[in-house]
Scaffold this active site. Structure first.
Site, PDB file in Angstrom:
ATOM      1  N   HIS A   1       0.843  -1.193   0.000  1.00  0.00           N
ATOM      2  CA  HIS A   1       0.000   0.000   0.000  1.00  0.00           C
ATOM      3  C   HIS A   1       0.878   1.243   0.000  1.00  0.00           C
ATOM      4  O   HIS A   1       1.912   1.300   0.645  1.00  0.00           O
ATOM      5  CB  HIS A   1      -1.000  -0.003   1.166  1.00  0.00           C
ATOM      6  CG  HIS A   1      -0.390  -0.099   2.523  1.00  0.00           C
ATOM      7  ND1 HIS A   1       0.065   0.990   3.216  1.00  0.00           N
ATOM      8  CD2 HIS A   1      -0.170  -1.165   3.313  1.00  0.00           C
ATOM      9  CE1 HIS A   1       0.536   0.615   4.385  1.00  0.00           C
ATOM     10  NE2 HIS A   1       0.417  -0.697   4.470  1.00  0.00           N
TER      11      HIS A   1
ATOM     12  N   ASP B   1       2.293   5.857 -22.028  1.00  0.00           N
ATOM     13  CA  ASP B   1       2.139   5.765 -23.479  1.00  0.00           C
ATOM     14  C   ASP B   1       3.447   5.236 -24.075  1.00  0.00           C
ATOM     15  O   ASP B   1       4.453   5.082 -23.380  1.00  0.00           O
ATOM     16  CB  ASP B   1       1.708   7.104 -24.078  1.00  0.00           C
ATOM     17  CG  ASP B   1       2.695   8.239 -23.847  1.00  0.00           C
ATOM     18  OD1 ASP B   1       3.920   7.992 -23.862  1.00  0.00           O
ATOM     19  OD2 ASP B   1       2.244   9.382 -23.678  1.00  0.00           O
TER      20      ASP B   1
ATOM     21  N   TYR C   1      -0.076  12.755 -23.841  1.00  0.00           N
ATOM     22  CA  TYR C   1      -0.337  12.843 -22.401  1.00  0.00           C
ATOM     23  C   TYR C   1      -1.146  11.636 -21.932  1.00  0.00           C
ATOM     24  O   TYR C   1      -2.036  11.742 -21.101  1.00  0.00           O
ATOM     25  CB  TYR C   1      -1.045  14.153 -22.033  1.00  0.00           C
ATOM     26  CG  TYR C   1      -0.271  15.380 -22.433  1.00  0.00           C
ATOM     27  CD1 TYR C   1       0.897  15.732 -21.772  1.00  0.00           C
ATOM     28  CD2 TYR C   1      -0.692  16.185 -23.484  1.00  0.00           C
ATOM     29  CE1 TYR C   1       1.620  16.854 -22.148  1.00  0.00           C
ATOM     30  CE2 TYR C   1       0.022  17.308 -23.866  1.00  0.00           C
ATOM     31  CZ  TYR C   1       1.173  17.633 -23.196  1.00  0.00           C
ATOM     32  OH  TYR C   1       1.894  18.750 -23.562  1.00  0.00           O
ATOM     33  N   GLY C   2      -0.801  10.465 -22.447  1.00  0.00           N
ATOM     34  CA  GLY C   2      -1.538   9.247 -22.140  1.00  0.00           C
ATOM     35  C   GLY C   2      -0.983   8.456 -20.972  1.00  0.00           C
ATOM     36  O   GLY C   2      -1.228   7.260 -20.870  1.00  0.00           O
ATOM     37  N   ASN C   3      -0.248   9.094 -20.078  1.00  0.00           N
ATOM     38  CA  ASN C   3       0.371   8.424 -18.933  1.00  0.00           C
ATOM     39  C   ASN C   3      -0.490   8.613 -17.691  1.00  0.00           C
ATOM     40  O   ASN C   3      -1.020   9.698 -17.465  1.00  0.00           O
ATOM     41  CB  ASN C   3       1.755   9.027 -18.659  1.00  0.00           C
ATOM     42  CG  ASN C   3       2.579   9.156 -19.914  1.00  0.00           C
ATOM     43  OD1 ASN C   3       2.867   8.170 -20.565  1.00  0.00           O
ATOM     44  ND2 ASN C   3       2.935  10.376 -20.278  1.00  0.00           N
TER      45      ASN C   3
ATOM     46  N   ARG D   1       4.910  18.044 -16.246  1.00  0.00           N
ATOM     47  CA  ARG D   1       5.703  16.962 -16.826  1.00  0.00           C
ATOM     48  C   ARG D   1       6.885  16.563 -15.946  1.00  0.00           C
ATOM     49  O   ARG D   1       7.127  15.379 -15.713  1.00  0.00           O
ATOM     50  CB  ARG D   1       6.192  17.388 -18.213  1.00  0.00           C
ATOM     51  CG  ARG D   1       7.008  16.332 -18.906  1.00  0.00           C
ATOM     52  CD  ARG D   1       7.310  16.693 -20.327  1.00  0.00           C
ATOM     53  NE  ARG D   1       8.028  17.952 -20.436  1.00  0.00           N
ATOM     54  CZ  ARG D   1       8.829  18.267 -21.432  1.00  0.00           C
ATOM     55  NH1 ARG D   1       9.009  17.423 -22.424  1.00  0.00           N
ATOM     56  NH2 ARG D   1       9.442  19.423 -21.473  1.00  0.00           N
TER      57      ARG D   1
END
EC number: 5.1.3.29
Length: 140
Positions: free
Chosen positions: A22, A30, A129-131, A107
């Protein structure tokens, strides 16, 4: 063979998800993310979209309920975000419970978080920006 585990989840990814404690964080990136230069363990998931992998892992993965569990990269000044990317991720993450808010950070802050992540999963995602970062929580 294990039952009810999506075939999209590789044995390596399944092991990493099980080893995470946890508060540990994992990045689903991406295809253009500089994962190998950031340091943590890198898992390849070429050809798969981030949203498909999120949909596959969310039945197995408890999100943190004490700290913001979802973080995405904010657009660089002067650039724009495609709102459909976040919408796809929200839909995938909403299969088990309502999707928590997604926090956006710049970023370089995202890269710093990635350096401390338990692992980075590079996907075939081509969206800008697909992260997304997921913070693991405590199972109820």
């Amino acid at each position: 063979m294990l039952k009810t585990i999506s075939p999209l989840i590789s044995p390596t990814l399944l092991k990493v998800l099980a080893e995470m404690g946890h508060g540990d964080e994992i990045i689903f990136s991406d295809a253009h993310f500089p994962a190998h230069s950031l340091g943590p363990q890198v898992i390849r998931a070429d050809g798969l979209s981030v949203s498909d992998l999120l949909r596959a892992i969310i039945p197995l993965f408890e999100l943190d309920s004490y700290a913001p569990p979802l973080v995405m990269m904010a657009a660089v000044e002067g650039d724009t975000l495609d709102p459909n990317v976040e919408a796809r991720y929200r839909d995938a993450l909403s299969l088990e419970a309502p999707c928590p808010d997604i926090v956006r950070i710049d970023r370089y802050a995202f890269y710093e978080r990635a350096q401390k992540a338990f692992a980075i999963v590079i996907t075939g995602e081509c969206a800008k920006y697909g992260n997304i970062l997921l913070k693991k929580g405590v199972t109820p």
